[in-house]
Design a protein around this motif. Structure first.
Motif, mmCIF file in Angstrom:
data_model
loop_
_atom_site.group_PDB
_atom_site.id
_atom_site.type_symbol
_atom_site.label_atom_id
_atom_site.label_comp_id
_atom_site.label_asym_id
_atom_site.label_seq_id
_atom_site.Cartn_x
_atom_site.Cartn_y
_atom_site.Cartn_z
ATOM 1 N N ILE A 45 0.049 -3.435 -5.643
ATOM 2 C CA ILE A 45 0.845 -4.306 -4.956
ATOM 3 C C ILE A 45 1.281 -3.394 -3.665
ATOM 4 C CG2 ILE A 45 2.224 -5.789 -4.444
ATOM 5 C CD1 ILE A 45 2.283 -6.746 -7.324
ATOM 6 N N TRP A 46 1.881 -2.252 -4.013
ATOM 7 C CA TRP A 46 2.390 -1.679 -2.853
ATOM 8 C C TRP A 46 1.456 -0.722 -1.914
ATOM 9 C CZ3 TRP A 46 2.064 3.686 -1.990
ATOM 10 C CH2 TRP A 46 3.051 4.150 -0.898
ATOM 11 N N SER A 47 0.448 -0.487 -2.526
ATOM 12 C CA SER A 47 -0.840 0.258 -1.871
ATOM 13 C C SER A 47 -1.780 -0.750 -0.735
ATOM 14 C CB SER A 47 -1.734 1.120 -2.805
ATOM 15 O OG SER A 47 -2.439 0.050 -3.520
ATOM 16 N N GLU A 48 -1.660 -1.987 -1.054
ATOM 17 C CA GLU A 48 -2.392 -2.884 -0.226
ATOM 18 C C GLU A 48 -1.297 -4.004 0.190
ATOM 19 O OE1 GLU A 48 -7.039 -3.027 -1.012
ATOM 20 O OE2 GLU A 48 -5.836 -3.227 -2.965
ATOM 21 N N PRO A 49 -0.504 -3.687 1.049
ATOM 22 C CA PRO A 49 0.320 -4.747 1.676
ATOM 23 C C PRO A 49 -0.130 -5.948 2.120
ATOM 24 C CG PRO A 49 0.859 -2.807 2.886
ATOM 25 C CD PRO A 49 -0.333 -2.455 1.676
ATOM 26 N N ILE A 117 4.965 -2.307 8.669
ATOM 27 C CA ILE A 117 5.584 -1.435 7.689
ATOM 28 C C ILE A 117 5.628 -1.542 6.191
ATOM 29 C CG2 ILE A 117 7.303 -0.460 9.410
ATOM 30 C CD1 ILE A 117 9.501 -2.189 8.233
ATOM 31 N N GLY A 118 4.490 -2.275 5.893
ATOM 32 C CA GLY A 118 4.291 -2.785 4.315
ATOM 33 C C GLY A 118 5.600 -3.263 3.387
ATOM 34 N N HIS A 119 5.750 -2.433 2.352
ATOM 35 C CA HIS A 119 6.629 -3.014 1.382
ATOM 36 C C HIS A 119 7.932 -2.431 1.574
ATOM 37 C CE1 HIS A 119 4.402 -5.942 -1.096
ATOM 38 N NE2 HIS A 119 3.391 -5.216 -1.014
ATOM 39 N N ALA A 120 8.464 -2.567 2.810
ATOM 40 C CA ALA A 120 9.716 -2.179 3.109
ATOM 41 C C ALA A 120 10.986 -2.887 2.555
ATOM 42 C CB ALA A 120 9.694 -2.016 4.693
ATOM 43 N N CYS A 121 10.674 -3.791 1.786
ATOM 44 C CA CYS A 121 11.688 -4.533 1.205
ATOM 45 C C CYS A 121 11.557 -4.489 -0.387
ATOM 46 C CB CYS A 121 12.023 -5.989 1.522
ATOM 47 S SG CYS A 121 13.536 -6.876 1.597
ATOM 48 N N GLY A 122 10.438 -3.831 -0.677
ATOM 49 C CA GLY A 122 10.266 -3.637 -2.059
ATOM 50 C C GLY A 122 9.905 -4.702 -2.955
ATOM 51 N N HIS A 123 9.040 -5.757 -2.458
ATOM 52 C CA HIS A 123 8.682 -6.681 -3.120
ATOM 53 C C HIS A 123 7.628 -6.655 -4.141
ATOM 54 C CE1 HIS A 123 9.788 -10.231 -0.070
ATOM 55 N NE2 HIS A 123 10.876 -9.378 -0.225
ATOM 56 N N GLU A 376 10.815 2.210 7.368
ATOM 57 C CA GLU A 376 9.429 3.111 6.880
ATOM 58 C C GLU A 376 9.914 4.042 5.473
ATOM 59 O OE1 GLU A 376 7.873 5.170 10.085
ATOM 60 O OE2 GLU A 376 6.926 3.365 11.050
ATOM 61 N N GLN A 377 11.259 4.274 5.606
ATOM 62 C CA GLN A 377 11.725 5.189 4.672
ATOM 63 C C GLN A 377 11.719 4.220 3.224
ATOM 64 O OE1 GLN A 377 13.056 5.147 7.631
ATOM 65 N NE2 GLN A 377 12.698 6.972 8.281
ATOM 66 N N TYR A 378 12.039 3.106 3.511
ATOM 67 C CA TYR A 378 12.249 2.189 2.213
ATOM 68 C C TYR A 378 10.937 2.071 1.617
ATOM 69 C CZ TYR A 378 15.074 -0.673 -0.980
ATOM 70 O OH TYR A 378 15.638 -0.814 -2.542
ATOM 71 N N THR A 379 9.876 1.710 2.543
ATOM 72 C CA THR A 379 8.558 1.469 2.044
ATOM 73 C C THR A 379 8.266 2.780 1.176
ATOM 74 O OG1 THR A 379 7.731 0.380 4.205
ATOM 75 C CG2 THR A 379 6.061 1.126 2.828
ATOM 76 N N GLU A 380 8.502 3.982 1.541
ATOM 77 C CA GLU A 380 8.040 5.220 0.876
ATOM 78 C C GLU A 380 8.888 4.981 -0.478
ATOM 79 O OE1 GLU A 380 8.101 10.003 1.216
ATOM 80 O OE2 GLU A 380 8.949 8.862 3.029
ATOM 81 N N ALA A 381 10.186 4.881 -0.508
ATOM 82 C CA ALA A 381 10.836 4.773 -1.554
ATOM 83 C C ALA A 381 10.445 3.736 -2.614
ATOM 84 C CB ALA A 381 12.513 4.415 -1.304
ATOM 85 N N ALA A 382 10.010 2.466 -2.281
ATOM 86 C CA ALA A 382 9.519 1.403 -3.092
ATOM 87 C C ALA A 382 8.339 1.641 -3.696
ATOM 88 C CB ALA A 382 9.265 0.150 -2.392
ATOM 89 N N GLY A 383 7.290 2.704 -3.235
ATOM 90 C CA GLY A 383 6.159 3.316 -3.915
ATOM 91 C C GLY A 383 6.462 4.788 -4.630
ATOM 92 N N SER A 384 7.679 5.088 -4.833
ATOM 93 C CA SER A 384 7.824 6.083 -5.383
ATOM 94 C C SER A 384 7.987 6.066 -7.033
ATOM 95 C CB SER A 384 9.243 6.750 -5.138
ATOM 96 O OG SER A 384 10.204 6.052 -5.531
ATOM 97 N N GLN A 385 7.519 7.172 -7.859
ATOM 98 C CA GLN A 385 7.616 7.281 -9.142
ATOM 99 C C GLN A 385 9.226 7.082 -9.414
ATOM 100 O OE1 GLN A 385 5.513 7.080 -11.397
ATOM 101 N NE2 GLN A 385 6.899 6.982 -13.075
ATOM 102 N N GLU A 386 9.860 7.738 -8.946
ATOM 103 C CA GLU A 386 11.470 7.653 -9.085
ATOM 104 C C GLU A 386 11.980 6.153 -9.251
ATOM 105 O OE1 GLU A 386 15.815 9.646 -7.783
ATOM 106 O OE2 GLU A 386 14.176 9.634 -6.423
#
Length: 433
Positions: A45-49, A117-123, A376-386
């Motif tokens: 889902i994250w990779s194809e917003p 900015i894609g999944h910048a709200c972590g949906h 943009e920073q939250y987009t990155e965080a939402a797709g992280s392994q952490e």
């Protein structure tokens, strides 16, 4: 042995553990067993917003996830439920008593992204949490000894939270009619069982003037851009008289086509927010007067059009959030204080409308980053392994809370009573003409 009973552990040592706690452990284990699949779902889902009402790939990923969930065909999936990119997946334990209506527990998934900015709200993580929590409850009930309780687990895929309000569309279509309690969780910078998400109304304002040559004969024109600028300034001046909990923010979307042409058309988009629907009505009326005043001052005509749906404020359900906090703490979740929770910053969500028709919980959870939502920073965080550890931990807490609702009738009654009391406190519905 029933879920409310206790049994000795470790060969008769004095420590006892309740059957319900064992079911909660099984729910957590089931989520861990599915962690790889859940993470892959979130990453897909994250990779194809995709934007509101256009979440076709995310929708397909989620429906396939439930259609292929072992054992085969264990979930009854309605792939295009009321909306093209909504879905409904249902499961109930085989052999459950048919004497009474099953308790319907709903788990909500969001999966739309933001433009640019894609999944910048972590949906993508919201979708994962909803799916994981539902799997956890299913796994716990499958391991139950003896006849299962009459319960139905419902997963609703709810598109278009960022723009349009897919949950409101589904409410109007009757999707929430038979649900008893609903669960979802939203990524944030902290763990909070509740945040006071505000009621929100959006509006598009269009000014119509008259074009003319801006140098040769400007007096023949009627400047629609002037009206837009005046309206923007009117709202800025109004802020001095707004309550601290009110918000008014907007843009000028269209201000003309060329400097030497008096603009014949301009357009603004504004969002207004307030703690309740009653207060939102007052704020909206003041704003509309500002828009009309700008038209009067410039000689333009004005068209004011509200959005398709208003987002209601989220009603708190204290009994439900206390059960969630209790379960979350067992998993090591550290929550902000209730005082900080009630005074914390918030946005708006169409879950607010859901909270007016069925008791529910919409907690926020930390994902391992201090980045702010809609960046943009939250987009990155939402797709992280952490983020995966925190997301699945939150899903476990939701599943454990749902098991409390199933096996603690007194808790369910308190949840229903809280819901009724909060509805009575809302004055908005008493003022609808």
């Amino acid at each position: 042995m029933k879920p409310g009973e206790e049994r000795p552990v470790e060969g008769g040592v004095c420590a006892v553990v309740s059957e319900l706690e064992l079911l909660k452990l099984r729910a957590a284990e089931r989520i861990d067993e599915a962690a790889e699949r859940l993470g892959a779902l979130s990453r897909a889902i994250w990779s194809e917003p995709e934007l509101a009402y256009e979440e076709h790939r995310a929708h397909r990923a989620l429906t396939c996830f439930f259609e292929r969930e072992p054992p085969a065909a264990s979930w009854a999936v309605q792939a295009h439920y009321q909306l093209a990119t909504a879905f409904r997946a249902e499961w109930e334990p085989p052999g459950a008593g048919a004497a009474s209506r099953p308790l319907h527990l709903g788990f909500l998934c969001e999966y739309d992204a933001l433009p640019g900015i894609g999944h910048a709200c972590g949906h993508n993580l919201i979708a994962e949490v909803g799916a994981a929590a539902a799997l956890g409850v299913k796994g716990a009930l499958e391991g139950l000894r003896g006849p299962p309780p009459p319960v139905k687990v419902v997963v609703l895929g709810t598109p278009a939270e960022e723009d349009g309000g897919g949950k409101i569309d589904l409410i109007e279509a009757g999707a929430f009619k038979n649900l008893d309690v609903v669960f979802m969780a939203h990524p944030s910078q902290e763990n909070a069982a509740y945040l006071p998400d505000a009621a929100e109304h959006d509006v598009t304002v269009k000014y119509y003037g008259k074009a003319s040559h801006a140098a040769a004969y400007p007096w023949e024109g009627v400047n629609a851009l002037d009206a837009a600028v005046l309206a923007y300034n009117n709202l800025s001046v109004l802020r001095q008289q707004l309550k601290p909990t009110w918000r008014a923010h907007g843009i000028i979307k269209n201000g003309g086509v060329k400097p030497n042409i008096i603009p014949s058309y301009s357009e603004l988009i504004y969002y207004f927010r307030a703690p309740s629907m009653k207060e939102l009505r007052v704020l909206t009326k003041k704003a509309e007067e500002c828009f009309r005043a700008a038209a009067l001052a410039t000689g333009c005509t004005v068209e004011i059009k509200g959005g398709t749906h208003d987002y209601y404020n989220v009603l708190p359900n204290k009994s439900l959030w206390k059960a969630y906090v209790e379960n979350g703490k067992k998993l090591g979740i550290e929550f902000i204080s209730e005082d900080a929770m009630l005074k914390g910053p918030s946005g708006s969500t169409d879950f607010g409308n859901v909270s007016f028709v069925v008791p529910g919980i919409h907690p926020y959870f930390y994902i391992g980053s201090n980045a702010l939502n809609h960046t943009e920073q939250y987009t990155e965080a939402a797709g992280s392994q952490e983020a995966q550890f925190y997301t699945l931990r939150t899903a476990k807490a939701l599943a454990m809370t749902a098991l409390d609702v199933i096996f603690k009738p007194e808790l369910l009654e308190r949840i229903k009573e809280d819901f009724k009391l909060k509805l009575q406190e809302e004055e908005f519905f008493n003022t609808v003409e």
